[in-house]
Design a protein around this motif. Structure first.
Motif, PDB file in Angstrom:
ATOM      1  N   PRO A 101      62.635  35.037  38.827  1.00  0.00           N
ATOM      2  CA  PRO A 101      63.365  35.035  40.097  1.00  0.00           C
ATOM      3  C   PRO A 101      62.584  35.854  41.135  1.00  0.00           C
ATOM      4  N   GLN A 102      62.608  35.410  42.364  1.00  0.00           N
ATOM      5  CA  GLN A 102      61.826  36.065  43.411  1.00  0.00           C
ATOM      6  C   GLN A 102      62.175  37.544  43.553  1.00  0.00           C
ATOM      7  N   THR A 103      63.453  37.888  43.392  1.00  0.00           N
ATOM      8  CA  THR A 103      63.838  39.303  43.521  1.00  0.00           C
ATOM      9  C   THR A 103      63.202  40.159  42.430  1.00  0.00           C
ATOM     10  N   LEU A 104      63.127  39.622  41.223  1.00  0.00           N
ATOM     11  CA  LEU A 104      62.507  40.351  40.117  1.00  0.00           C
ATOM     12  C   LEU A 104      61.002  40.472  40.334  1.00  0.00           C
ATOM     13  N   ARG A 105      60.399  39.388  40.740  1.00  0.00           N
ATOM     14  CA  ARG A 105      58.955  39.393  40.999  1.00  0.00           C
ATOM     15  C   ARG A 105      58.635  40.397  42.108  1.00  0.00           C
ATOM     16  N   ALA A 106      59.454  40.416  43.143  1.00  0.00           N
ATOM     17  CA  ALA A 106      59.260  41.360  44.253  1.00  0.00           C
ATOM     18  C   ALA A 106      59.440  42.804  43.772  1.00  0.00           C
ATOM     19  N   ALA A 107      60.384  43.021  42.856  1.00  0.00           N
ATOM     20  CA  ALA A 107      60.602  44.373  42.326  1.00  0.00           C
ATOM     21  C   ALA A 107      59.369  44.861  41.575  1.00  0.00           C
ATOM     22  N   PHE A 108      58.735  43.990  40.805  1.00  0.00           N
ATOM     23  CA  PHE A 108      57.506  44.386  40.113  1.00  0.00           C
ATOM     24  C   PHE A 108      56.369  44.610  41.097  1.00  0.00           C
ATOM     25  N   LEU A 165      61.370  47.997  33.371  1.00  0.00           N
ATOM     26  CA  LEU A 165      62.272  46.964  33.868  1.00  0.00           C
ATOM     27  C   LEU A 165      63.611  47.590  34.276  1.00  0.00           C
ATOM     28  N   ARG A 166      64.122  48.476  33.435  1.00  0.00           N
ATOM     29  CA  ARG A 166      65.397  49.151  33.712  1.00  0.00           C
ATOM     30  C   ARG A 166      65.290  50.007  34.979  1.00  0.00           C
ATOM     31  N   GLU A 167      64.167  50.689  35.151  1.00  0.00           N
ATOM     32  CA  GLU A 167      63.970  51.507  36.348  1.00  0.00           C
ATOM     33  C   GLU A 167      63.996  50.653  37.617  1.00  0.00           C
ATOM     34  N   LEU A 168      63.549  49.416  37.498  1.00  0.00           N
ATOM     35  CA  LEU A 168      63.559  48.501  38.635  1.00  0.00           C
ATOM     36  C   LEU A 168      64.944  47.896  38.884  1.00  0.00           C
ATOM     37  N   GLY A 169      65.906  48.230  38.002  1.00  0.00           N
ATOM     38  CA  GLY A 169      67.272  47.771  38.191  1.00  0.00           C
ATOM     39  C   GLY A 169      67.655  46.543  37.379  1.00  0.00           C
ATOM     40  N   TYR A 170      66.860  46.222  36.371  1.00  0.00           N
ATOM     41  CA  TYR A 170      67.113  45.038  35.546  1.00  0.00           C
ATOM     42  C   TYR A 170      67.210  45.425  34.078  1.00  0.00           C
ATOM     43  N   ALA A 171      68.308  45.047  33.441  1.00  0.00           N
ATOM     44  CA  ALA A 171      68.468  45.258  32.001  1.00  0.00           C
ATOM     45  C   ALA A 171      68.149  43.947  31.293  1.00  0.00           C
ATOM     46  N   GLN A 172      67.432  44.030  30.181  1.00  0.00           N
ATOM     47  CA  GLN A 172      67.074  42.813  29.465  1.00  0.00           C
ATOM     48  C   GLN A 172      68.314  42.067  28.983  1.00  0.00           C
ATOM     49  N   SER A 173      69.376  42.791  28.630  1.00  0.00           N
ATOM     50  CA  SER A 173      70.602  42.133  28.175  1.00  0.00           C
ATOM     51  C   SER A 173      71.231  41.309  29.292  1.00  0.00           C
ATOM     52  N   THR A 174      71.188  41.805  30.512  1.00  0.00           N
ATOM     53  CA  THR A 174      71.726  41.061  31.651  1.00  0.00           C
ATOM     54  C   THR A 174      70.878  39.831  31.937  1.00  0.00           C
ATOM     55  N   LEU A 175      69.557  40.000  31.920  1.00  0.00           N
ATOM     56  CA  LEU A 175      68.662  38.869  32.162  1.00  0.00           C
ATOM     57  C   LEU A 175      68.850  37.788  31.103  1.00  0.00           C
ATOM     58  N   ALA A 176      69.019  38.201  29.841  1.00  0.00           N
ATOM     59  CA  ALA A 176      69.238  37.232  28.758  1.00  0.00           C
ATOM     60  C   ALA A 176      70.530  36.459  28.999  1.00  0.00           C
ATOM     61  N   GLY A 177      71.560  37.141  29.482  1.00  0.00           N
ATOM     62  CA  GLY A 177      72.814  36.485  29.802  1.00  0.00           C
ATOM     63  C   GLY A 177      72.670  35.464  30.928  1.00  0.00           C
ATOM     64  N   GLU A 178      71.643  35.660  31.749  1.00  0.00           N
ATOM     65  CA  GLU A 178      71.351  34.724  32.838  1.00  0.00           C
ATOM     66  C   GLU A 178      70.326  33.673  32.413  1.00  0.00           C
ATOM     67  N   GLU A 216      56.431  48.776  23.893  1.00  0.00           N
ATOM     68  CA  GLU A 216      57.532  47.853  24.210  1.00  0.00           C
ATOM     69  C   GLU A 216      58.676  48.614  24.882  1.00  0.00           C
ATOM     70  N   ARG A 217      58.995  49.772  24.372  1.00  0.00           N
ATOM     71  CA  ARG A 217      60.069  50.577  24.965  1.00  0.00           C
ATOM     72  C   ARG A 217      59.722  50.977  26.398  1.00  0.00           C
ATOM     73  N   ALA A 218      58.466  51.331  26.640  1.00  0.00           N
ATOM     74  CA  ALA A 218      58.051  51.705  27.997  1.00  0.00           C
ATOM     75  C   ALA A 218      58.175  50.516  28.946  1.00  0.00           C
ATOM     76  N   ARG A 219      57.807  49.314  28.495  1.00  0.00           N
ATOM     77  CA  ARG A 219      57.966  48.131  29.351  1.00  0.00           C
ATOM     78  C   ARG A 219      59.444  47.864  29.640  1.00  0.00           C
ATOM     79  N   THR A 220      60.293  48.038  28.633  1.00  0.00           N
ATOM     80  CA  THR A 220      61.734  47.848  28.813  1.00  0.00           C
ATOM     81  C   THR A 220      62.285  48.874  29.798  1.00  0.00           C
ATOM     82  N   GLU A 221      61.859  50.118  29.687  1.00  0.00           N
ATOM     83  CA  GLU A 221      62.323  51.161  30.603  1.00  0.00           C
ATOM     84  C   GLU A 221      61.797  50.940  32.013  1.00  0.00           C
TER      85      GLU A 221
END
Length: 150
Positions: free
Chosen positions: A130-137, A44-57, A37-42
């Motif tokens: 969101p398309q930007t997130l999907r594109a980042a992955f 996401l973070r490496e791609l420029g997305y924090a889970q806390s920010t996404l949750a806020g959205e 789980e931590r590796a998946r979170t990291e």
């Protein structure tokens, strides 16, 4: 979309602490899921997305299904390398293939696959990424992606 072979997986390093082990100094089986789980979170973070920010959205990622196979034990003070390789990318979900290896000898300790769904925070119902997130992955996978009948 489905990822194909030949792509270098993301990896996250961590150390096994006393709290991760049983009385014999061996990592308790459920803690491998935490490491992954931590590796998946990291990832996401490496791609420029924090889970806390996404949750806020209003966007959350939740594990829909998990599969793990255990091969050898990790022990107290081992350094681990955990991969998080996206092997399938859909409109509202990702499938990760993950491995936990001991850094010292590259021994495979645990491997698994996780289907992670994108859901709305307000109702926990599937939601398109969101398309930007999907594109980042998709970007790190580059030409390794092909359509899988979305």
């Amino acid at each position: 979309m489905r990822a194909q072979n030949g792509v270098q997986p993301f990896s996250h390093h961590c150390r096994v602490y006393y709290e991760d082990t049983d009385a014999g100094g061996i990592v308790y089986y459920v803690n491998y899921l935490k490491f992954m789980e931590r590796a998946r979170t990291e990832r996401l973070r490496e791609l420029g997305y924090a889970q806390s920010t996404l949750a806020g959205e209003g966007l959350l990622f939740v594990v829909h299904s998990a599969e793990a196979r255990y091969h050898a034990p990790a022990r107290l003070d081992d350094e681990l390398v955990i991969s998080a390789d996206v092997i399938e990318l859909n409109r509202a979900s990702l499938r990760f293939r993950q491995q936990v290896r001991r850094a010292a000898d590259n021994q495979l300790l645990c491997e698994g696959q996780f289907l992670v769904a994108c859901v709305g925070a307000e109702n926990l119902k599937p939601r398109a990424m969101p398309q930007t997130l999907r594109a980042a992955f998709a970007e790190p996978l580059g030409a390794g992606l092909s359509e899988a009948g979305e």
